[in-house]
Design an enzyme around this catalytic site. Structure first.
Site, PDB file in Angstrom:
ATOM      1  CE1 TYR A  35      -4.077   8.774  -6.261  1.00 40.14           C
ATOM      2  CE2 TYR A  35      -5.351  10.330  -5.579  1.00 40.14           C
ATOM      3  CZ  TYR A  35      -5.762   9.205  -6.331  1.00 40.14           C
ATOM      4  OH  TYR A  35      -6.004   7.872  -6.867  1.00 40.14           O
ATOM      5  CG  ASP A  56      -2.387   3.656  -3.135  1.00 39.10           C
ATOM      6  OD1 ASP A  56      -4.039   3.165  -3.639  1.00 39.10           O
ATOM      7  OD2 ASP A  56      -2.904   4.708  -2.105  1.00 39.10           O
ATOM      8  CD  GLU A  57      -5.606  -1.023  -1.541  1.00 45.03           C
ATOM      9  OE1 GLU A  57      -5.559  -2.226  -1.031  1.00 45.03           O
ATOM     10  OE2 GLU A  57      -6.174   0.427  -1.633  1.00 45.03           O
ATOM     11  CG  ASP A 112      -2.350   1.125   1.146  1.00 46.22           C
ATOM     12  OD1 ASP A 112      -2.923   0.681   1.704  1.00 46.22           O
ATOM     13  OD2 ASP A 112      -1.886   1.564   0.112  1.00 46.22           O
ATOM     14  CG  MET A 113       1.923   2.525  -3.405  1.00 46.57           C
ATOM     15  SD  MET A 113       3.574   2.564  -3.648  1.00 46.57           S
ATOM     16  CE  MET A 113       4.687   3.616  -3.560  1.00 46.57           C
ATOM     17  NE  ARG A 173      -2.504  10.673   6.534  1.00 40.93           N
ATOM     18  CZ  ARG A 173      -2.366   9.418   6.012  1.00 40.93           C
ATOM     19  NH1 ARG A 173      -2.528   8.217   6.456  1.00 40.93           N
ATOM     20  NH2 ARG A 173      -2.301   8.975   4.969  1.00 40.93           N
TER      21      ARG A 173
END
Length: 701
Positions: free
Chosen positions: A23, A120-121, A18-19, A60
């Site tokens: 984006y 992206d996975e 998983d990136m 985050r």
DNA sequence: ACGGCTATAACT
DNA sequence: TAGTTATAG
């Protein structure tokens, strides 16, 4: 709708990659000056600064969330860098991300079958690569383990404070005995390498999960982000699933998931987990090894026209039922050395008149006094209390032998809370070495009774007015009396006394057809005496200070009891659940494993079952059998079995109440404390060093 | 009014 | 705990 896909082959090695905030990474690569800054990608700008679709980890940390508007994120994190998604033909253009994703896929696909799951996975099946590595260059053969692989998180791997996590991982990778763990370890090495390669060639970081199937790999990839990988060994699966909110599971994030969630929540964690498990053929239920029933009951139905409409008919049938019950209790006592502590009365009734007829006739219970007459008496009182409650206090008085308002369509009396007579004390041993109970003399019975006194319900005649300790357990043979060191009453006096105090409670002497509602025991105002008498005499159950567990048996029993009550009350839901899982529910784990992976060989774990089982078995499962002989004398096959098993049982240290240790002999205390300190090995079952051994009656007695 | 009875267990 | 309710053979 998801479709069930049973595992086809065992021991696949699956990775989910998983990136990390993909984006953002793509934009940062395009605009390197943004690297390291709190950054988010927004699409559309027109309203409130557009919606965030990717948020960097720096952002985050400031509290920026996906789903926030751009303006909102500025408030939370003023320094946030907002990058707009490219727009083409009036709409968001994701092509740059797609092609960036393709770069990644081209790298990840080098080591095995690769599925592009989203922009992206990626899922990878690394089974072959891992098998090859295991065959040709297994981890333990390597002079050094890749640094990135050492940073893996291995679910379920002990990470004690102060210990070197990386070293633990290295050991896990190199020293595992389980082939499937080894395969995962190889997979982890491969994935680590792939991720490094991705970083090198694309400048993108990603996270990964390595497990035996896609579901678990997907779950794991999100557990440690960014730029980390997580391994899910078989042994950790159950714990993982148990701890997992349903929504987290792929395909359960939406309506199906929330409906499941709410339904399972509605059913509670236990039922929910149970459903979850049985749906997979998983059940850790143990064969309990209980040879005797846990309660006795006697009942009869009186359907329709046969419904009992007078107290006297009720009394008649209660008497019959109680006699039956009493006989069986007596038999249980003689054959199994067990005493029942609670008498329960059940009935079903209808009320002809009001539409209130739905109302359930309440069950009532009280301490059980042995002897048919007593049981009959108590059962009737219970019935009367229940009937009064059922009819309600206001209801008009009914006189005479008939009533047109109510009918009893079933009656039953039962005896529960049956516990073995405490054993192991001198007098009990004496008793057991004496004659068989059926032919036992009063003397031997008295011994028995005295020993069981502590087992009896807490005295319930300590009324304010009746200052006499009355034995709780009496035996049918009218001649049998008990004496607790307080002058005992002869039964007749006893009864009279009670009756004098609480006339309304003694249904016994009342003319049978003279019952009025007023004569029923009241549980509220109007006849306090009766109420009090009824409450303490009949309603009080044996819990009190639980004298039953304290005196006779050594600390085991007390500990056991304590543990149980602690367990049964607080620690609910997840914590409790974990606690229950933790003591190597070997069986359950195994079944789970078998189910998921079609596995044969069990992990050899400490065999302890739940400790209460041990004790239950030890103490209560010797029908027609002396609990234990002094030494060499022949044990029956049954006790031989117990002997055999005892060596295998041990206690889970988590479940040992520390206060119990204080009660052990000093030298034992030392040993036990030393044993408890490490607090890791669950499967310390070596004969001679476990607590079970200490408690084993044949030893240290 | 129609399955009766016995027994266990979860839950509150 | 005491009591209710469901379930099962």
């Amino acid at each position: 709708m998801p479709v069930a896909r049973p595992e086809t082959s065992d021991s696949r090695v699956i990775a989910h990659v998983d990136m990390d905030c993909f984006y953002v990474q793509v934009e940062q690569r395009k605009h390197p000056e943004l690297r390291g800054l709190p950054t988010a990608v927004v699409q559309y700008n027109s309203w409130k600064g557009g919606g965030l679709i990717a948020v960097s980890y720096e952002a985050r940390k400031c509290g920026v969330k996906r789903s926030m508007r751009g303006a909102e994120s500025k408030q939370v994190c003023p320094e946030i860098q907002l990058v707009q998604v490219p727009v083409a033909r009036g709409k968001a253009d994701l092509n740059s991300y797609r092609s960036a994703g393709s770069e990644v896929v081209s790298i990840l696909s080098r080591k095995g079958r690769c599925e592009r799951a989203s922009i992206d996975e990626v899922y990878l099946d690394l089974t072959e690569a891992a098998e090859t590595m295991l065959a040709e260059a297994p981890p333990e053969s390597l002079e050094a383990i890749d640094e990135e692989a050492l940073k893996s998180h291995v679910l379920g791997l002990n990470n004690e404070d102060g210990s070197d996590a990386r070293e633990n991982v290295r050991k896990w990778i190199c020293n595992s005995n389980e082939r499937r763990d080894k395969l995962l370890a190889c997979g982890a090495l491969i994935v680590a390498e792939l991720r490094l390669q991705v970083l090198k060639e694309t400048e993108f970081t990603c996270s990964a999960g390595i497990a035996h199937n896609k579901m678990l790999a997907k779950l794991a990839s999100g557990m440690n982000k960014p730029a980390q990988q997580t391994i899910v060994p078989l042994s950790s699966v159950k714990g993982l699933l148990d701890s997992l909110p349903i929504k987290k599971m792929k395909q359960l994030g939406g309506k199906l998931g929330s409906s499941l969630q709410t339904d399972l929540e509605r059913y509670g964690i236990n039922t929910g987990t149970w459903l979850w498990n049985i749906a997979r053929g998983i059940s850790g239920e143990e064969v309990e090894g209980r040879l005797l029933p846990k309660s006795h009951g006697s009942g009869k139905t009186f359907p329709g026209p046969q419904a009992l409409k007078t107290i006297s008919s009720v009394q008649h049938w209660l008497n019959e039922l109680c006699e039956d019950l009493s006989e069986r209790l007596q038999l249980d006592l003689e054959q199994n050395k067990r005493i029942a502590h609670t008498l329960v009365l059940h009935a079903t009734a209808y009320k002809a008149s009001d539409s209130d007829s739905q109302k359930k006739f309440p069950s009532k219970s009280c301490s059980l006094r042995y002897g048919a007459a007593k049981i009959q008496e108590d059962a009737l009182s219970l019935f009367q209390a229940a009937l009064r409650e059922y009819l309600g206090l206001f209801t008009a008085k009914i006189q005479g032998s008939q009533n047109n308002q109510w009918g009893i369509t079933s009656l039953s009396v039962s005896a529960s809370k049956i516990v073995p007579i405490p054993s192991g004390t001198a007098s009990i041993m004496k008793y057991f070495h004496g004659r068989q109970p059926s032919t036992s003399t009063n003397q031997s019975q008295n011994n028995l009774i005295e020993e069981s006194a502590p087992l009896s319900p807490s005295d319930n005649d300590n009324d304010s007015e009746v200052k006499i300790t009355k034995p709780q357990i009496e035996f049918p043979g009218e001649e049998t009396r008990m004496n607790y060191g307080v002058p005992s009453l002869d039964q007749p006096e006893d009864r009279n006394l009670l009756n004098d105090q609480n006339p309304c409670c003694s249904s016994k002497n009342q003319a049978q057809d003279e019952f009025t509602l007023d004569s029923l025991p009241l549980s509220t105002s109007g006849s306090e005496k009766c109420s009090a008498g009824n409450q303490s005499q009949l309603m009080k159950n044996y819990s009190g200070e639980e004298p039953c567990v304290k005196p006779a048996m050594p600390s085991v029993n007390r500990q056991e009891q304590k543990r149980k009550s602690v367990n049964d009350k607080g620690t609910s839901s997840i914590l409790r659940f974990f606690k229950n899982q933790d003591p190597s529910c070997a069986q359950q784990k195994l079944e789970h494993v078998e189910n998921i992976e079609d596995v044969k060989a069990p992990v050899t774990l400490g065999p302890q079952s739940r400790s209460d089982n041990c004790l239950d078995r030890n103490q209560s499962e010797l029908p027609n059998e002396r609990p234990f002989e002094e030494t060499g004398t022949s044990s029956s096959s049954v006790s031989a079995q117990f002997e055999q098993r005892r060596g295998v049982w041990s206690y889970n240290t988590d479940e040992i109440d520390p206060s119990v240790i204080d009660e052990l002999p000093p030298e034992i205390q030392q040993e036990v404390r030393a044993w408890l300190r490490p607090h890791k090995r669950h499967n310390v079952a070596k004969r001679g060093s476990s607590i079970a051994d200490y408690f084993s009656p044949t030893k240290n007695a």
